[in-house]
Enzyme design. Structure first.
Site, PDB file in Angstrom:
ATOM      1  CE1 TYR A  40       1.317  -0.402   4.329  1.00  0.00           C
ATOM      2  CE2 TYR A  40      -0.034   1.760   4.618  1.00  0.00           C
ATOM      3  CZ  TYR A  40       1.077   0.794   5.100  1.00  0.00           C
ATOM      4  OH  TYR A  40       1.418   1.311   6.200  1.00  0.00           O
ATOM      5  NE  ARG A  59       7.047   4.354   0.202  1.00  0.00           N
ATOM      6  CZ  ARG A  59       6.831   4.865   1.375  1.00  0.00           C
ATOM      7  NH1 ARG A  59       7.800   5.339   2.049  1.00  0.00           N
ATOM      8  NH2 ARG A  59       5.526   5.747   1.725  1.00  0.00           N
ATOM      9  NE  ARG A 107      -6.204 -19.422   4.457  1.00  0.00           N
ATOM     10  CZ  ARG A 107      -5.428 -20.025   4.712  1.00  0.00           C
ATOM     11  NH1 ARG A 107      -5.346 -21.359   4.336  1.00  0.00           N
ATOM     12  NH2 ARG A 107      -4.389 -19.674   5.656  1.00  0.00           N
ATOM     13  CE  LYS A 154       3.366   3.289   3.247  1.00  0.00           C
ATOM     14  NZ  LYS A 154       3.344   3.300   4.732  1.00  0.00           N
ATOM     15  CD  GLU A 187      10.147   1.962  10.409  1.00  0.00           C
ATOM     16  OE1 GLU A 187       9.822   2.630   9.740  1.00  0.00           O
ATOM     17  OE2 GLU A 187       9.999   0.655  10.129  1.00  0.00           O
ATOM     18  CG  LEU A 211       8.271   2.357   4.602  1.00  0.00           C
ATOM     19  CD1 LEU A 211       8.017   1.375   3.681  1.00  0.00           C
ATOM     20  CD2 LEU A 211       7.062   3.409   4.752  1.00  0.00           C
TER      21      LEU A 211
HETATM   22  N1  PDD Z   1       3.149   5.089   7.085  1.00  0.00           N
HETATM   23  N2  PDD Z   1       7.823   3.913   8.701  1.00  0.00           N
HETATM   24  C1  PDD Z   1       6.584   3.065   8.657  1.00  0.00           C
HETATM   25  C2  PDD Z   1       6.454   1.753   9.518  1.00  0.00           C
HETATM   26  C3  PDD Z   1       5.216   3.619   8.080  1.00  0.00           C
HETATM   27  O1  PDD Z   1       4.464   2.998   7.942  1.00  0.00           O
HETATM   28  C4  PDD Z   1       5.356   5.065   7.512  1.00  0.00           C
HETATM   29  C5  PDD Z   1       4.387   5.727   7.001  1.00  0.00           C
HETATM   30  C6  PDD Z   1       6.752   5.850   7.477  1.00  0.00           C
HETATM   31  C7  PDD Z   1       6.837   7.074   7.114  1.00  0.00           C
HETATM   32  O2  PDD Z   1       6.924   6.979   5.402  1.00  0.00           O
HETATM   33  P1  PDD Z   1       6.367   8.147   4.650  1.00  0.00           P
HETATM   34  O3  PDD Z   1       7.168   9.351   4.874  1.00  0.00           O
HETATM   35  O4  PDD Z   1       6.583   7.557   3.308  1.00  0.00           O
HETATM   36  O5  PDD Z   1       4.839   8.392   4.976  1.00  0.00           O
HETATM   37  C8  PDD Z   1       7.940   5.254   8.294  1.00  0.00           C
HETATM   38  C9  PDD Z   1       1.794   5.508   6.313  1.00  0.00           C
HETATM   39  C10 PDD Z   1       1.779   7.015   6.772  1.00  0.00           C
HETATM   40  C11 PDD Z   1       0.869   4.892   7.232  1.00  0.00           C
HETATM   41  O6  PDD Z   1       1.035   3.597   7.238  1.00  0.00           O
HETATM   42  O7  PDD Z   1      -0.319   5.265   7.278  1.00  0.00           O
END
Ligand code: PDD
Length: 306
Positions: A40, A59, A107, A154, A187, A211
């Site tokens: 996603y 990405r 499945r 992601k 993170e 990420l």
């Molecule tokens: N998440 N690390 C993780 C685990 C994340 O899920 C996200 C973003 C980030 C920051 O990435 P970016 O700058 O590209 O938004 C870092 C989104 C916002 C979410 O899952 O809602």
């Protein structure tokens, strides 16, 4: 196929068709639903425009490649679909959510012989962080990082994040802090963590353990432009206490100061002296200005700190 009216709330793009979000239906045997077999993106919408769409779509393609779904977006021109969704939903400030799964099949863990991916996207109005919230900062709740070893993808496998985010909420914190078994700061729950330590801006390297946030990449670029020394090496959890400043960065929160951290087995610790530090505020302002330039919108210097 229903047509889109200007200003309709939350229009959904689902496998080639546009409809109201409530009308979207996903099959029981969708592999995203049963196996978390999908990826996603979340993009920011500001001034009615999508921020850094190319970066997010690059990405997304990369994530799809890593799960061997390279062809999934053929016939789904997201470069034109996403702006169309924003416009037709009338979203001025908010986000767009995009999800792609390996589609519907009986499945089985193995890839289906013929795949017809599920591709969906929708825009939603959302509140952004206001000046008061920014100046108050947030606290983190540290948990051991029990996620899988491909956090660079992601993926929609978010159960560990769901549990960690809930624990953080119940501890009264605004975000999760993932810490490795060796005590390294990785993170945030849905954000990247930056630590200004001994005059150097440190953040975890873009490895399989985090990420590589789009916002993270822009923070690093802005910091270099401001002649702030950056170092992509992780800090120890214990270094947070003596750090000058800590902040997180993400699509939905931009640059957000961190003023404390809790952990299940430790006393609450005040961070950044308990309030947003000057480097964090400079970067928050620089980010605001960069976003305004990118979107072609006026840039109020909300904090007056630059
Ligand atoms: N998440 N690390 C993780 C685990 C994340 O899920 C996200 C973003 C980030 C920051 O990435 P970016 O700058 O590209 O938004 C870092 C989104 C916002 C979410 O899952 O809602």
């Amino acid at each position: 196929m229903p047509t889109m009216e200007q200003g309709d709330s939350s229009m959904l793009y689902l496998n080639g068709a546009f409809m109201a979000l409530e009308q979207g239906r996903i099959a029981v045997e969708d592999r995203g639903f049963q196996l978390g077999d999908g990826v996603y993106e979340v993009l920011k919408v500001d001034a009615g425009k999508l921020l850094w769409m190319e970066d997010h779509l690059d990405r997304l393609l990369w994530s799809l490649g890593e799960i061997r779904l390279h062809e999934a977006l053929e016939g789904h021109p997201l470069h034109s679909i996403l702006p169309r969704l924003v416009e037709s939903s009338g979203v001025v400030r908010g986000s767009v959510y995009v999800q792609v799964t390996r589609g519907v099949a009986p499945r089985d863990f193995l890839f289906p012989e013929r795949t017809s991916p599920t591709v969906l996207a929708y825009a939603q109005e959302e509140e952004f962080v206001g000046a008061d919230e920014l100046l108050a900062g947030i606290t983190l709740h540290a948990v051991e990082d029990i996620r899988w070893a491909r956090c660079d993808i992601k993926s929609t496998n978010l159960l560990a994040a769901v549990l960690a985010k809930q624990a953080a909420r119940e501890a009264g914190a605004g975000e999760v802090l993932y810490v490795s078994p060796e005590g390294l700061v990785r993170e945030g729950g849905s954000s990247n963590v930056f630590v200004f330590l001994d005059g150097v801006l440190r953040t975890h390297p873009a490895s399989n353990r985090i990420l590589n946030g789009i916002t993270r990449q822009h923070v690093l670029e802005l910091a270099r432009g401001l002649a702030i020394t950056v170092d992509e090496t992780a800090v120890q959890f214990d270094d947070l206490i003596r750090a000058e400043e800590v902040f997180i960065a993400s699509t939905t929160r931009d640059v957000m100061p961190v003023v404390g951290v809790s952990a299940p087995d430790r006393d609450y610790l005040t961070l950044s002296g308990g309030r947003p530090g000057p480097v964090t505020l400079r970067l928050a302002d620089a980010m605001r200005a960069a976003i305004a330039v990118e979107l072609g919108a006026p840039s109020p210097t909300m904090l007056g700190s630059s």
